[in-house]
Design an enzyme around this catalytic site. Sequence first.
Site, short mmCIF file in Angstrom:
data_model
loop_
_atom_site.label_atom_id
_atom_site.label_comp_id
_atom_site.label_asym_id
_atom_site.label_seq_id
_atom_site.Cartn_x
_atom_site.Cartn_y
_atom_site.Cartn_z
N TYR A 63 -3.18 -0.92 -20.83
CA TYR A 63 -2.78 0.15 -19.91
C TYR A 63 -1.84 1.14 -20.62
CZ TYR A 63 1.81 -2.04 -19.58
OH TYR A 63 3.04 -2.55 -19.88
N PHE A 73 5.83 6.31 -20.18
CA PHE A 73 6.98 5.38 -20.17
C PHE A 73 6.61 3.98 -20.68
CE2 PHE A 73 5.19 5.49 -15.85
CZ PHE A 73 4.88 4.15 -15.64
N ASP A 74 5.33 3.69 -20.84
CA ASP A 74 4.95 2.36 -21.35
C ASP A 74 3.48 2.37 -21.76
OD1 ASP A 74 5.17 -0.28 -22.04
OD2 ASP A 74 5.00 -1.07 -20.01
N ILE A 93 3.67 -4.53 -9.86
CA ILE A 93 3.85 -3.66 -8.69
C ILE A 93 2.63 -3.78 -7.77
CG2 ILE A 93 5.43 -2.05 -9.82
CD1 ILE A 93 3.04 -0.17 -10.26
N TYR A 119 7.85 1.68 -7.52
CA TYR A 119 9.25 1.25 -7.59
C TYR A 119 10.11 1.85 -6.49
CZ TYR A 119 7.77 -0.51 -12.10
OH TYR A 119 7.11 -1.19 -13.09
N PHE A 136 -1.47 5.18 -14.01
CA PHE A 136 -1.77 4.16 -15.02
C PHE A 136 -3.23 4.27 -15.41
CE2 PHE A 136 1.97 2.29 -13.06
CZ PHE A 136 2.66 1.76 -14.15
#
Length: 573
Positions: A63, A73-74, A93, A119, A136
Amino acid sequence: MDEDFDIPAAEEMNEEMDLPDKSPTLEVGEEKEIGKQGLKKKLVKKGDGWDTPENGDEVEVHYTGTLLDGTQFDSSRERGTPFKFTLGQGQVIKGWDLGINTMKKGENAIFTIPPELAYGESGSPPTIPPNATLQFDVELLSWTNVKDICKDGGIFKKIVTEGEKWENPKDLDEVFVKYEARLEDGTLVAKSDGAEFTVKDGHFCPALSKAVKTMKKGENVILTVKPQYGFGEKGKQACGEEGAVPPNATIEITLELVSWKTVTEVTDDKKVIKKILKEGEGYERPNEGAVVKLKLIGKLQDGKVFLKKGHGEGEEDLFEFKTDDEQVIDGLDKTVLTMKKGEVALVTIHPDYAFGSSGSPQELAVVPPNSTVNYEVELVSFVKDKESWDLSTEEKIEAAGKKKEEGNALFKAGKYARASQRYEKAAKFIEYDSSFGEEEKKQAKALKVTCNLNNAACKLKLKDYKEAQKLCTKVLDIESMNVKALYRRAQAYIHLADLDLAEFDIKKALEIDPDNRDVKQEYKTLKEKMKEYNKKEAKFYGNMFARMNKLGALETTNSSSKDAEPMSIDSKA
């Protein structure tokens, strides 16, 4: 980014999920909302097949996560390591649990996840701001099925290698397994390269018998076993080569179902048990009246052989008989009807279905009275008896007549259950007569009446009064003035305590044949029954009214005593 968020669970994860459509239909480039909470899915690449992962499965994904402005961010892709987690368990999540649940193997999709499914108001500082909608880009690489097989969290089964076909072992079956059991810290507590046991009896710990009932031949699994299906609060002491299991310990068992022998109850009373040693060919089995050829070894419980057939060189040595014709003991007859060509089975037969209380001298030894016997049976070949649809009209009438005569002989011998079967088969041969000629219809009608009447007589002897009543009604639908049918139906009604209906049939029979001695005698029996019934009814209602009067008197007395109760006096007055 270098920081690994591992897609932590949001606080809302414990809330009940609004599950989306399992797999919304999308074309590449198309975007749809899934569920009703604002989650969107855009298909980048189609996946393979139709299957999608289920809650509890261990999934593996790549992902990349970004904010709506494109800020990344990731990314597991940048780390070079796929991300694994258990679906539907709150480990990620909520938007992930809902979205990945809709993906197929190899599928690539972009999920747009609102803050309520990500979040929320707090965000995930410092990289994810409050109330952030996230995107994502997810590829579903694979997943492993993990099943909560007892639906109580006690045993989780992860399939490592899929098994063959679709059958699972049942309680009576004998399974052959390999297993290895370890504690959570990896300590080996038990290992077997081959253990055989009956499923219902279990082996090692309760989890094994629970698990094998869900497995296919050749299947390999990893079981996570909680104490209630392991060794509970007491644990297990070390014994021989098996290590100790501490109290309340969770154990992990690697288990392979190598094979099993199917064990079935041939008779409802569990007195004839068949264990399949070798599966037969195809689906065909002998029918009643089939000619079968067997290899056969008969043994007593101590292993002594009393019969051996078909193990010579030529086919002439095979054991041959006609099924359902009383040529062999009942247990062997019934068993062969369940077998396929080439099947080899071990059959255990109770004396009631073998040689009974009298015993029997056999070819190689005498079978003592009340002996349970074992047979190893191989069904080499069989020729089925013709079914009704294979016969011409003339052959059907001839076959029905033959079965009727067989039934008559069995009835005279007091074998009412077997006679009933013959009459039923006779009636089936001529059940549908629309293609018959006029003369053939007359013959068929006469046979139907006789077979159903005789079968009703069998059912009365067997105390199956409901079935006897139905058979007589079939006859009366054909011949409404048939005295025997009225008489036998009246007998059935008397035993079923339908005395008014019995009286109606007897009176009608006497109108048709006033001098019939059997009917007159049955009328006397009926009158005695009615007199007895009326007495019981009168006594019942008499007792009931007496109790009601007594209760009424008690209530009146209690009411009077309350009325007569003096007023309480205030001593301070």
